[in-house]
Enzyme design. Sequence first.
Site, mmCIF file in Angstrom:
data_model
loop_
_atom_site.group_PDB
_atom_site.id
_atom_site.type_symbol
_atom_site.label_atom_id
_atom_site.label_comp_id
_atom_site.label_asym_id
_atom_site.label_seq_id
_atom_site.Cartn_x
_atom_site.Cartn_y
_atom_site.Cartn_z
ATOM 1 N N ASP A 1 -43.109 8.172 -31.610
ATOM 2 C CA ASP A 1 -44.160 7.213 -31.203
ATOM 3 C C ASP A 1 -43.591 5.980 -30.496
ATOM 4 O OD1 ASP A 1 -46.220 8.810 -32.227
ATOM 5 O OD2 ASP A 1 -46.044 7.912 -34.221
ATOM 6 N N VAL A 2 -42.612 6.190 -29.631
ATOM 7 C CA VAL A 2 -42.078 5.072 -28.851
ATOM 8 C C VAL A 2 -42.508 5.159 -27.387
ATOM 9 C CG1 VAL A 2 -40.086 4.706 -30.351
ATOM 10 C CG2 VAL A 2 -39.886 6.260 -28.385
ATOM 11 N N LYS B 1 -41.208 19.988 -21.691
ATOM 12 C CA LYS B 1 -41.241 19.572 -23.102
ATOM 13 C C LYS B 1 -41.051 20.843 -23.921
ATOM 14 C CE LYS B 1 -43.796 16.813 -26.488
ATOM 15 N NZ LYS B 1 -42.738 15.799 -26.663
ATOM 16 N N LEU C 1 -50.017 -1.690 -22.137
ATOM 17 C CA LEU C 1 -51.048 -1.388 -21.148
ATOM 18 C C LEU C 1 -52.252 -0.711 -21.779
ATOM 19 C CD1 LEU C 1 -48.777 0.172 -18.348
ATOM 20 C CD2 LEU C 1 -49.765 -2.137 -18.350
#
Length: 228
Positions: free
Chosen positions: A14-15, A39, A209
């Site tokens: 979660d970065v 991925k 953002l």
Amino acid sequence: MAKQQFFVAGIDTDVGKTVVTAGLLEKANQQGLRTIGLKPVAAGCVQTEEGLQNSDALLLQKTASVKLSYSEVNPIAFEAAIAPHIAAEQTGRRLSADRIAAICRGSMMNPSDFLLIEGAGGWRVPFSRKETFADVPKLLGTPVILVVGVKLGCINHALLTAEAVVRDGLQLVGWVANRIDPDMSCYEENVATIDTMFQAPLLGEVPYLDDLSPSSVAEFLDISSLIE
């Protein structure tokens, strides 16, 4: 085969690895480069008519200019949003760095200029008691881009991860500061500290953002040091 190939790692889960990876792909798209985003392992997938699919992998597939099938972008998918090795154990599957690296090599044979492989979680996420995700970029020999989610405690995690990357014999070619805590105190000082202590260039600072689209994130990134 891609002229420039990199492994995108995070200092933790979660970065913002996927957000940054997609932003880097879009930045390369804007410069006319043929891009691929992979991925190879994704946990937290949804069952669709085409099988299990992951929103992060779909974003990379959509953003890349070279259009690959979903199975090429994300060959190993788990439904549960848990550590990959636990998901594998629960579904009777076995994760192997050799196999994943081989799958990546197949996708990497597609003609491209700029290819990114996104990891899962942090650098030492295990595949088994003997292997971690770090073994994949080691087998592939890909330089590493590190995503630092800037929040309290990130300096320690960033320095330890960078140390592990170098110790594993890989080159840290750049890092991205991704502001995930809008209320963090001393944000600038934290980024400056990491930048001073890293032996790799800062590729950009992504602010907090509301719009996390690849084009919005790309505005804050500079890939010139990666493609020169």
